[in-house]
Design a protein around this motif. Structure first.
Motif, PDB file in Angstrom:
ATOM      1  N   PHE A  34       0.835  -1.193   0.000  1.00  0.00           N
ATOM      2  CA  PHE A  34       0.000   0.000   0.000  1.00  0.00           C
ATOM      3  C   PHE A  34       0.875   1.251   0.000  1.00  0.00           C
ATOM      4  O   PHE A  34       1.982   1.255   0.539  1.00  0.00           O
ATOM      5  CB  PHE A  34      -0.884   0.047   1.256  1.00  0.00           C
ATOM      6  CG  PHE A  34      -1.692  -1.197   1.494  1.00  0.00           C
ATOM      7  CD1 PHE A  34      -1.131  -2.308   2.093  1.00  0.00           C
ATOM      8  CD2 PHE A  34      -3.021  -1.248   1.124  1.00  0.00           C
ATOM      9  CE1 PHE A  34      -1.870  -3.459   2.309  1.00  0.00           C
ATOM     10  CE2 PHE A  34      -3.774  -2.388   1.338  1.00  0.00           C
ATOM     11  CZ  PHE A  34      -3.197  -3.499   1.937  1.00  0.00           C
ATOM     12  N   LEU A  46      -5.523   6.472   1.557  1.00  0.00           N
ATOM     13  CA  LEU A  46      -4.981   5.479   0.645  1.00  0.00           C
ATOM     14  C   LEU A  46      -4.821   6.057  -0.755  1.00  0.00           C
ATOM     15  O   LEU A  46      -5.752   6.641  -1.315  1.00  0.00           O
ATOM     16  CB  LEU A  46      -5.897   4.261   0.595  1.00  0.00           C
ATOM     17  CG  LEU A  46      -5.436   3.144  -0.346  1.00  0.00           C
ATOM     18  CD1 LEU A  46      -4.231   2.420   0.270  1.00  0.00           C
ATOM     19  CD2 LEU A  46      -6.565   2.157  -0.619  1.00  0.00           C
ATOM     20  N   LYS A  49      -3.156   0.367  -3.889  1.00  0.00           N
ATOM     21  CA  LYS A  49      -2.793  -0.879  -3.225  1.00  0.00           C
ATOM     22  C   LYS A  49      -2.538  -1.970  -4.251  1.00  0.00           C
ATOM     23  O   LYS A  49      -3.123  -1.977  -5.344  1.00  0.00           O
ATOM     24  CB  LYS A  49      -3.895  -1.329  -2.265  1.00  0.00           C
ATOM     25  CG  LYS A  49      -5.224  -1.655  -2.936  1.00  0.00           C
ATOM     26  CD  LYS A  49      -6.260  -2.078  -1.898  1.00  0.00           C
ATOM     27  CE  LYS A  49      -7.602  -2.389  -2.572  1.00  0.00           C
ATOM     28  NZ  LYS A  49      -8.651  -2.753  -1.567  1.00  0.00           N
ATOM     29  N   SER A  99      -6.400  -7.510   3.231  1.00  0.00           N
ATOM     30  CA  SER A  99      -6.302  -6.052   3.269  1.00  0.00           C
ATOM     31  C   SER A  99      -6.566  -5.515   4.664  1.00  0.00           C
ATOM     32  O   SER A  99      -6.277  -4.353   4.937  1.00  0.00           O
ATOM     33  CB  SER A  99      -7.312  -5.427   2.301  1.00  0.00           C
ATOM     34  OG  SER A  99      -6.924  -5.628   0.971  1.00  0.00           O
TER      35      SER A  99
ATOM     36  N   SER B  94     -11.886  -1.717   8.821  1.00  0.00           N
ATOM     37  CA  SER B  94     -11.966  -2.520   7.615  1.00  0.00           C
ATOM     38  C   SER B  94     -13.020  -3.595   7.796  1.00  0.00           C
ATOM     39  O   SER B  94     -13.752  -3.599   8.790  1.00  0.00           O
ATOM     40  CB  SER B  94     -10.603  -3.137   7.295  1.00  0.00           C
ATOM     41  OG  SER B  94     -10.634  -3.756   6.018  1.00  0.00           O
ATOM     42  N   THR B 103     -10.134  -2.115   1.858  1.00  0.00           N
ATOM     43  CA  THR B 103      -8.968  -1.415   2.370  1.00  0.00           C
ATOM     44  C   THR B 103      -9.210  -0.959   3.803  1.00  0.00           C
ATOM     45  O   THR B 103     -10.345  -0.792   4.230  1.00  0.00           O
ATOM     46  CB  THR B 103      -8.715  -0.191   1.494  1.00  0.00           C
ATOM     47  OG1 THR B 103      -8.567  -0.628   0.156  1.00  0.00           O
ATOM     48  CG2 THR B 103      -7.489   0.569   1.926  1.00  0.00           C
TER      49      THR B 103
END
Lengths: 115, 115
Positions: A34, A46, A49, A99, B94, B103
């Motif tokens: 990531f 983010l 990824k 994740s 998450s 994510t």
């Protein structure tokens, strides 16, 4: 144990120049990778990824990164820097195959963009 | 759709005191992780909660404890505060599950200063 190394704690570029932020990882299992960005006094957002699909990953704001297993690298690039890209960038790895698992972060790279 | 929220935003405590930080996950998420980010460093994983149980723990002493409630929100408690506990505490949420590609989304953090 997994780890992440970001080469260069500070990177300075001119507006319009190529941005290259380097990240190398170590992991004994196929990793998820990531890139997060942090603006001053804010949390992490983010950018992109890698989760074992395409090795070239495109993210938000024109950023992309390429997973290179042979080099254990996941460098972040952007063809043309904008002033708004100035922030701190973190590379992170998850070795849980998910994740949502524990993320191990690098030390961060502060990107400065000059007019 | 509200993202991850944390409270308070800032906190000042003295050595030896106890502190409780709170986190509400993004709508639809069931897993909460806590990270400590010292000044100039990358975030360090403290622990993760799912189904009201601690599932994973990083290298932090027992002074750090947590809780997850039935509505998936979470608390981080730190006892016997030390000067070195001064940091930005980040919450990430998450979705648990082996097929989850969701994510981790981070909140804005709580900045704790220990005097």
């Amino acid at each position: 144990a997994q780890s992440v190394t970001q080469l260069g704690s500070h990177v300075s570029v001119s507006e319009g120049a190529l941005v290259l932020l380097r990240c190398n990882y170590s992991s004994s299992v196929p990793p998820y990778l990531f890139w997060y960005v942090q603006y001053p006094n804010q949390g992490l957002q983010l950018l992109l990824k890698y989760t074992s699909a395409a090795t070239l990953v495109k993210g938000i704001n024109g950023f992309e990164a390429e997973f290179k297993k042979s080099e254990t690298s996941f460098h972040l690039t952007k063809p043309s820097a904008h002033m708004s890209d100035a922030a701190e960038y973190f590379c992170a790895v998850s070795v849980s195959g998910t994740s949502y698992g524990k993320l191990t972060f690098g030390q961060g790279t502060i990107l400065t963009v000059h007019p | 759709d509200a993202g991850v929220t944390q409270s308070p935003t800032h906190l000042i405590k003295t050595r030896g005191q106890q502190v409780t930080l709170r986190c509400s996950p993004k709508s639809g998420h069931d897993t909460v992780s806590w990270y400590q980010q010292a000044l100039g460093q990358g975030p360090q994983f403290i622990f993760q909660y799912y189904e009201e149980e601690e599932r994973q723990r990083g290298n932090f002493p027992d002074r750090f404890s947590g809780h997850q409630f039935p509505n998936y929100s979470s608390e981080l408690n730190v006892n016997a505060l030390l000067l070195g506990d001064s940091a930005l505490y980040l919450c990430a949420s998450s979705l648990f599950g082996t097929d989850s590609k969701e994510t981790q989304y981070f909140g804005p953090g709580t900045r704790l200063l220990v005097l």
